[in-house]
Design a protein around this motif. Sequence first.
Motif, PDB file in Angstrom:
ATOM      1  N   LEU B  10       0.845  -1.202   0.000  1.00  0.00           N
ATOM      2  CA  LEU B  10       0.000   0.000   0.000  1.00  0.00           C
ATOM      3  C   LEU B  10       0.875   1.245   0.000  1.00  0.00           C
ATOM      4  N   SER B  11       0.584   2.162  -0.897  1.00  0.00           N
ATOM      5  CA  SER B  11       1.332   3.415  -0.918  1.00  0.00           C
ATOM      6  C   SER B  11       0.830   4.305   0.230  1.00  0.00           C
ATOM      7  N   VAL B  12       1.606   5.333   0.526  1.00  0.00           N
ATOM      8  CA  VAL B  12       1.211   6.288   1.564  1.00  0.00           C
ATOM      9  C   VAL B  12      -0.157   6.893   1.211  1.00  0.00           C
ATOM     10  N   LYS B  13      -0.326   7.163  -0.082  1.00  0.00           N
ATOM     11  CA  LYS B  13      -1.581   7.760  -0.550  1.00  0.00           C
ATOM     12  C   LYS B  13      -2.764   6.800  -0.329  1.00  0.00           C
ATOM     13  N   GLU B  14      -2.529   5.537  -0.598  1.00  0.00           N
ATOM     14  CA  GLU B  14      -3.607   4.549  -0.407  1.00  0.00           C
ATOM     15  C   GLU B  14      -3.940   4.388   1.081  1.00  0.00           C
ATOM     16  N   ILE B  15      -2.907   4.411   1.918  1.00  0.00           N
ATOM     17  CA  ILE B  15      -3.157   4.322   3.367  1.00  0.00           C
ATOM     18  C   ILE B  15      -3.959   5.545   3.815  1.00  0.00           C
ATOM     19  N   ASP B  16      -3.588   6.715   3.312  1.00  0.00           N
ATOM     20  CA  ASP B  16      -4.341   7.935   3.642  1.00  0.00           C
ATOM     21  C   ASP B  16      -5.799   7.798   3.227  1.00  0.00           C
ATOM     22  N   SER B  17      -6.006   7.229   2.050  1.00  0.00           N
ATOM     23  CA  SER B  17      -7.361   7.096   1.542  1.00  0.00           C
ATOM     24  C   SER B  17      -8.157   6.082   2.388  1.00  0.00           C
ATOM     25  N   LEU B  18      -7.509   4.984   2.804  1.00  0.00           N
ATOM     26  CA  LEU B  18      -8.189   4.011   3.668  1.00  0.00           C
ATOM     27  C   LEU B  18      -8.566   4.650   5.006  1.00  0.00           C
ATOM     28  N   ILE B  19      -7.661   5.453   5.528  1.00  0.00           N
ATOM     29  CA  ILE B  19      -7.927   6.117   6.806  1.00  0.00           C
ATOM     30  C   ILE B  19      -9.088   7.100   6.669  1.00  0.00           C
ATOM     31  N   GLY B 123      -2.903 -12.852   8.506  1.00  0.00           N
ATOM     32  CA  GLY B 123      -1.832 -13.377   9.363  1.00  0.00           C
ATOM     33  C   GLY B 123      -1.299 -14.683   8.818  1.00  0.00           C
ATOM     34  N   ASP B 124      -0.014 -14.702   8.457  1.00  0.00           N
ATOM     35  CA  ASP B 124       0.595 -15.958   7.999  1.00  0.00           C
ATOM     36  C   ASP B 124       1.825 -16.265   8.853  1.00  0.00           C
ATOM     37  N   GLY B 125       1.622 -17.144   9.828  1.00  0.00           N
ATOM     38  CA  GLY B 125       2.701 -17.532  10.740  1.00  0.00           C
ATOM     39  C   GLY B 125       3.274 -16.296  11.407  1.00  0.00           C
ATOM     40  N   GLY B 126       4.599 -16.243  11.480  1.00  0.00           N
ATOM     41  CA  GLY B 126       5.248 -15.085  12.107  1.00  0.00           C
ATOM     42  C   GLY B 126       5.606 -14.026  11.090  1.00  0.00           C
ATOM     43  N   HIS B 127       4.978 -14.063   9.934  1.00  0.00           N
ATOM     44  CA  HIS B 127       5.432 -13.266   8.794  1.00  0.00           C
ATOM     45  C   HIS B 127       4.719 -11.925   8.711  1.00  0.00           C
ATOM     46  N   ASN B 128       3.530 -11.884   8.101  1.00  0.00           N
ATOM     47  CA  ASN B 128       2.836 -10.608   7.890  1.00  0.00           C
ATOM     48  C   ASN B 128       1.441 -10.598   8.507  1.00  0.00           C
ATOM     49  N   HIS B 129       0.989  -9.414   8.844  1.00  0.00           N
ATOM     50  CA  HIS B 129      -0.374  -9.263   9.364  1.00  0.00           C
ATOM     51  C   HIS B 129      -0.792  -7.825   9.049  1.00  0.00           C
ATOM     52  N   PRO B 130      -0.992  -7.523   7.739  1.00  0.00           N
ATOM     53  CA  PRO B 130      -1.159  -6.124   7.337  1.00  0.00           C
ATOM     54  C   PRO B 130      -2.370  -5.426   7.938  1.00  0.00           C
ATOM     55  N   ASN B 169       7.909  -0.894   9.162  1.00  0.00           N
ATOM     56  CA  ASN B 169       7.904  -0.707   7.706  1.00  0.00           C
ATOM     57  C   ASN B 169       6.922   0.370   7.266  1.00  0.00           C
ATOM     58  N   ALA B 170       5.776   0.401   7.926  1.00  0.00           N
ATOM     59  CA  ALA B 170       4.769   1.393   7.554  1.00  0.00           C
ATOM     60  C   ALA B 170       5.207   2.798   7.973  1.00  0.00           C
ATOM     61  N   LEU B 171       5.756   2.947   9.171  1.00  0.00           N
ATOM     62  CA  LEU B 171       6.117   4.284   9.676  1.00  0.00           C
ATOM     63  C   LEU B 171       7.409   4.817   9.074  1.00  0.00           C
ATOM     64  N   ASN B 172       8.236   3.907   8.550  1.00  0.00           N
ATOM     65  CA  ASN B 172       9.479   4.308   7.898  1.00  0.00           C
ATOM     66  C   ASN B 172       9.267   5.324   6.782  1.00  0.00           C
ATOM     67  N   ARG B 173       8.027   5.375   6.276  1.00  0.00           N
ATOM     68  CA  ARG B 173       7.764   6.226   5.107  1.00  0.00           C
ATOM     69  C   ARG B 173       7.390   7.655   5.476  1.00  0.00           C
TER      70      ARG B 173
END
Lengths: 138, 303
Positions: B10-19, B123-130, B169-173
Amino acid sequence: MKIEEIKNGIVIDHITAGKGEELYKLLGLDKLEIPVAIMKNMNSAKMGKKDIIKIDGAVELNTDIIGYIDPCATVNIIKDGKTVNKYGVSLPRELKNVISCKNPRCITSCEQELDQIFKLTDEEAHEYRCLYCETKAK
Amino acid sequence: MRSLIDIKELSVKEIDSLIETALDIIDNPQKYSEKCKGKKLATLFFEPSTRTRLSFEAAMYELGGNVLGFSEAQSSSSAKGESVADTARMISCYADIIAMRHPKEGAPLVASMNASIPVVNAGDGGHNHPTQTLADLLTIKRKKGRFNNLTVGLCGDLKFGRTVHSLINALNRYEGIKFVLISPEELRVPSYVKNEITKAGKEYIETKDLVSAMPELDILYMTRVQKERFFNEEDYLRLKDSYILDPAKLTNAKADLSIMHPLPRVNEISVKVDTDPRAHYFEQALNGKYMRMALILMLLGIK
């Protein structure tokens, strides 16, 4: 020590010393029934020491594998005793069914029909990660 | 057709739009109550996760849609040996969108490569949970009003905590983000995640001491230090209390600190903190539902 010149075949040259054997195995050259020679620790003006693989016969090589093991290597195609084509290899962006993911929690560990795909994630560090679980290739 | 497997997609713009959508849902729930009428969400939960599954189901019901699925692998065809790819193809015939949780890392990606409908990684194991990260981001937005210029403390198990890695990863942007990584030595953030912080041009410091880190934090994201992560019990016993948040440890915290936790909590936040107005972890769970609603709308292309 002398290994005869080949008439028709492939010479993989400038392999970083010590990587020849791994390359031989990953390319599946052990399964060929034609003469193949691995020359280790050969003197090289440029590299000090290098490995060389000579394949006496025409075969299809997966250059992604060569690039993955050693992007410094060069491939020489020999026809009638002469080099007709010579090219370098580079780190492939993606590796398909070359190496396997060692993460026991990866989906590929239980669904073995899935392609084993690795992506180049850090060119400088030659780092590849599993497409599915992102575990670093060993 | 779009899926969501990793928050980085998800781009920053897409996250903004979801919010923006989530905030509108909060303000005008009626407007959204029939948006997904006639649509079905398949919740494919190959391992139990009550909260995430219920949150997805509540999200779909509040959009006027329906839900089908299973909540453990034993009640699915995978118990008979069906592959994830085949399950995804088959479910594509029955539903409009999939939310999948699977113990194997990468399983939702395999599903998305084979399904003809959107797949959300639940959620997939210890991997991702977007979608947990989306819940975290909405909470930050609602509590702090911004994503930039924040000092974010992450505390507890930073080695195995997938929610921590995704949030980093999300806040790094965003600009002006500083991470304070608080954990025992054994459970520090893996080097590849720290490399991501450095590559993004952000600052981080590592410390073992929660109390001394406290005064500068705008956000404190707690995770659980699990006994099974330690090589010996002695180390666990020595360290466990250092990472339990109680009112005493909050003495020097900012008045507008936001305390977050992906839940479930065991004992890493004392129940005495629950009544502190800075405790935002239950609202965070509610925010997860709103963000899942916004995400379902986005992936189904519903305005």
